[in-house]
Design a protein around this motif. Structure first.
Motif, PDB file in Angstrom:
ATOM      1  N   ILE A 206       0.810  -1.234   0.000  1.00  0.00           N
ATOM      2  CA  ILE A 206       0.000   0.000   0.000  1.00  0.00           C
ATOM      3  C   ILE A 206       0.843   1.283   0.000  1.00  0.00           C
ATOM      4  N   VAL A 207       2.163   1.116   0.000  1.00  0.00           N
ATOM      5  CA  VAL A 207       3.022   2.313  -0.028  1.00  0.00           C
ATOM      6  C   VAL A 207       2.906   2.987  -1.391  1.00  0.00           C
ATOM      7  N   GLU A 208       2.519   4.246  -1.399  1.00  0.00           N
ATOM      8  CA  GLU A 208       2.497   5.042  -2.632  1.00  0.00           C
ATOM      9  C   GLU A 208       2.465   6.516  -2.258  1.00  0.00           C
ATOM     10  N   PRO A 209       2.849   7.367  -3.202  1.00  0.00           N
ATOM     11  CA  PRO A 209       2.808   8.796  -2.912  1.00  0.00           C
ATOM     12  C   PRO A 209       1.402   9.208  -2.482  1.00  0.00           C
ATOM     13  N   GLY A 210       1.313  10.042  -1.468  1.00  0.00           N
ATOM     14  CA  GLY A 210       0.022  10.567  -1.029  1.00  0.00           C
ATOM     15  C   GLY A 210      -0.503   9.949   0.251  1.00  0.00           C
ATOM     16  N   ILE A 211      -0.036   8.735   0.585  1.00  0.00           N
ATOM     17  CA  ILE A 211      -0.482   8.169   1.860  1.00  0.00           C
ATOM     18  C   ILE A 211       0.398   8.722   2.994  1.00  0.00           C
ATOM     19  N   THR A 212      -0.101   8.609   4.208  1.00  0.00           N
ATOM     20  CA  THR A 212       0.696   9.068   5.351  1.00  0.00           C
ATOM     21  C   THR A 212       1.252   7.844   6.093  1.00  0.00           C
ATOM     22  N   THR A 213       2.225   8.124   6.929  1.00  0.00           N
ATOM     23  CA  THR A 213       2.781   7.017   7.715  1.00  0.00           C
ATOM     24  C   THR A 213       1.743   6.505   8.720  1.00  0.00           C
ATOM     25  N   MET A 214       0.795   7.369   9.104  1.00  0.00           N
ATOM     26  CA  MET A 214      -0.283   6.903   9.992  1.00  0.00           C
ATOM     27  C   MET A 214      -1.242   5.974   9.245  1.00  0.00           C
ATOM     28  N   ASP A 215      -1.397   6.168   7.920  1.00  0.00           N
ATOM     29  CA  ASP A 215      -2.197   5.212   7.132  1.00  0.00           C
ATOM     30  C   ASP A 215      -1.609   3.806   7.253  1.00  0.00           C
ATOM     31  N   LEU A 216      -0.284   3.730   7.252  1.00  0.00           N
ATOM     32  CA  LEU A 216       0.372   2.423   7.390  1.00  0.00           C
ATOM     33  C   LEU A 216       0.119   1.837   8.774  1.00  0.00           C
ATOM     34  N   GLU A 217       0.197   2.684   9.773  1.00  0.00           N
ATOM     35  CA  GLU A 217      -0.076   2.237  11.148  1.00  0.00           C
ATOM     36  C   GLU A 217      -1.509   1.686  11.249  1.00  0.00           C
ATOM     37  N   ARG A 218      -2.456   2.424  10.655  1.00  0.00           N
ATOM     38  CA  ARG A 218      -3.860   1.958  10.700  1.00  0.00           C
ATOM     39  C   ARG A 218      -4.024   0.630   9.959  1.00  0.00           C
ATOM     40  N   ALA A 219      -3.336   0.498   8.836  1.00  0.00           N
ATOM     41  CA  ALA A 219      -3.416  -0.760   8.077  1.00  0.00           C
ATOM     42  C   ALA A 219      -2.832  -1.909   8.896  1.00  0.00           C
ATOM     43  N   CYS A 220      -1.790  -1.622   9.636  1.00  0.00           N
ATOM     44  CA  CYS A 220      -1.160  -2.631  10.487  1.00  0.00           C
ATOM     45  C   CYS A 220      -2.131  -3.078  11.589  1.00  0.00           C
ATOM     46  N   VAL A 221      -2.753  -2.115  12.226  1.00  0.00           N
ATOM     47  CA  VAL A 221      -3.713  -2.427  13.295  1.00  0.00           C
ATOM     48  C   VAL A 221      -4.855  -3.279  12.736  1.00  0.00           C
ATOM     49  N   LYS A 222      -5.312  -2.924  11.530  1.00  0.00           N
ATOM     50  CA  LYS A 222      -6.389  -3.678  10.881  1.00  0.00           C
ATOM     51  C   LYS A 222      -5.951  -5.129  10.611  1.00  0.00           C
ATOM     52  N   GLU A 223      -4.717  -5.296  10.144  1.00  0.00           N
ATOM     53  CA  GLU A 223      -4.183  -6.640   9.893  1.00  0.00           C
ATOM     54  C   GLU A 223      -4.121  -7.452  11.193  1.00  0.00           C
ATOM     55  N   LEU A 224      -3.711  -6.802  12.263  1.00  0.00           N
ATOM     56  CA  LEU A 224      -3.599  -7.510  13.545  1.00  0.00           C
ATOM     57  C   LEU A 224      -4.970  -7.961  14.039  1.00  0.00           C
ATOM     58  N   LYS A 225      -5.978  -7.140  13.770  1.00  0.00           N
ATOM     59  CA  LYS A 225      -7.337  -7.480  14.218  1.00  0.00           C
ATOM     60  C   LYS A 225      -7.879  -8.723  13.526  1.00  0.00           C
ATOM     61  N   LYS A 226      -7.349  -9.021  12.324  1.00  0.00           N
ATOM     62  CA  LYS A 226      -7.790 -10.217  11.589  1.00  0.00           C
ATOM     63  C   LYS A 226      -7.215 -11.482  12.207  1.00  0.00           C
ATOM     64  N   ARG A 227      -6.216 -11.313  13.075  1.00  0.00           N
ATOM     65  CA  ARG A 227      -5.479 -12.475  13.586  1.00  0.00           C
ATOM     66  C   ARG A 227      -5.886 -12.819  15.008  1.00  0.00           C
ATOM     67  N   ASP A 228      -5.312 -13.908  15.478  1.00  0.00           N
ATOM     68  CA  ASP A 228      -5.477 -14.351  16.860  1.00  0.00           C
ATOM     69  C   ASP A 228      -5.284 -13.145  17.791  1.00  0.00           C
ATOM     70  N   ASN A 229      -6.223 -12.952  18.725  1.00  0.00           N
ATOM     71  CA  ASN A 229      -6.091 -11.761  19.580  1.00  0.00           C
ATOM     72  C   ASN A 229      -4.951 -11.867  20.597  1.00  0.00           C
ATOM     73  N   LYS A 230      -4.257 -13.010  20.574  1.00  0.00           N
ATOM     74  CA  LYS A 230      -3.061 -13.129  21.428  1.00  0.00           C
ATOM     75  C   LYS A 230      -1.814 -12.504  20.770  1.00  0.00           C
ATOM     76  N   VAL A 231      -1.957 -12.124  19.487  1.00  0.00           N
ATOM     77  CA  VAL A 231      -0.820 -11.478  18.817  1.00  0.00           C
ATOM     78  C   VAL A 231      -0.707 -10.039  19.320  1.00  0.00           C
ATOM     79  N   LYS A 232       0.442  -9.702  19.894  1.00  0.00           N
ATOM     80  CA  LYS A 232       0.635  -8.333  20.400  1.00  0.00           C
ATOM     81  C   LYS A 232       1.707  -7.602  19.603  1.00  0.00           C
ATOM     82  N   ALA A 233       1.419  -6.357  19.263  1.00  0.00           N
ATOM     83  CA  ALA A 233       2.433  -5.519  18.614  1.00  0.00           C
ATOM     84  C   ALA A 233       3.542  -5.270  19.639  1.00  0.00           C
ATOM     85  N   ALA A 234       4.756  -5.599  19.255  1.00  0.00           N
ATOM     86  CA  ALA A 234       5.847  -5.599  20.243  1.00  0.00           C
ATOM     87  C   ALA A 234       6.370  -4.207  20.582  1.00  0.00           C
TER      88      ALA A 234
END
Ligand code: MG
Ligand code: MG
Length: 255
Positions: A34-62
């Protein structure tokens, strides 16, 4: 770090470390897409959080909460070396380079990996810096074999980076990884061949060359986290977590 001893991991533990690192690899792969001109680094953070939510809730961002770090990702743009914080204010532009570093803890075991990618079309020197840094990681991994010495890994990075006219960041280092995010030993990206501890089966390392276009000198910004090159020139960062096995290096964070 709990103690100075390097813990040798069993096959069962390496399996768990693979599970954690595979999650890291999968999330990083999504972010890369999803990296492309025009997105923000917070967009990446939000995408990461969304990906984590799809997974086992025992997965913790370190990284989130690690010594007070506010985000799941470190997003470092251009002259930022490491530990950049995602923000809505940082809009990626054509020609930037972006490094994304991510880690998780899952079932008590940590994963840690990072990449640097171009945003749109980048300069030839930026391409070369990213290519050489990525190759620094590959040669370092190839050196992580039973019987070699720790600084053989360091020297492999330094030789390739400096041979291409770049400099190695000295202020940050790779590390052991296991039931803690950062375990002994520290793994500098510079050092003398034949020195350091003997590498053994079961050691698990996060190897992470940080290579600069100009000076190796860095400074940390007023936010207390973001490390930048002191000459404002580009920096690239790649990282894999690997296990040293009888069959050679096993890259735990590769898809
Ligand atoms: Mg990392
Ligand atoms: Mg690391």
């Amino acid at each position: 770090m709990k103690s100075a001893a390097i813990i040798l991991r069993t096959d069962a533990e390496i399996k768990k470390l693979r599970e954690s690192n595979l999650i890291v690899a999968e999330v990083l792969e999504v972010l890369k897409g999803i990296v492309e001109p025009g997105i923000t680094t917070m967009d990446l953070e939000r995408a990461c959080v969304k990906e984590l939510k799809k997974r086992d809730n025992k997965v913790k961002a370190a990284f989130k909460g690690y010594r007070g770090f506010p985000a799941c990702l470190c997003t470092s743009v251009n002259e930022e070396v490491v530990h950049g914080m995602p923000t809505d204010k940082k809009v990626l532009k054509n020609g930037d380079i972006l490094s994304v570093d991510f880690g998780v803890e899952y079932n008590g075991y940590y994963g840690d990996s990072a990449f640097t990618v171009p945003v749109g079309d980048v300069s030839d020197e930026a391409k070369k810096l990213m290519d050489v840094t990525s190759r620094c990681l590959e040669v370092a991994i190839e050196t992580a074999i039973v019987g070699n010495r720790l600084y053989d890994i360091s020297n492999a990075v330094q030789t390739l980076a400096e041979g291409n006219g770049f400099s190695v960041v000295k202020a940050f280092v790779g590390h052991g990884i296991g039931t803690e995010l950062h375990e002994p030993p520290q793994i500098p990206n510079f050092g003398e061949k034949g020195r350091g501890i003997r590498l053994k089966e079961g050691m698990v390392f996060a190897i992470e060359p940080m290579i600069n276009l100009g000076t190796d000198d860095i400074k940390v910004l007023g936010d207390g986290w973001t490390a930048v090159t002191s000459d404002g020139k580009l920096s690239a960062h790649f990282e894999h977590s690997i296990a040293i096995t009888a069959d050679g290096p096993y890259v735990l964070s590769r898809l």
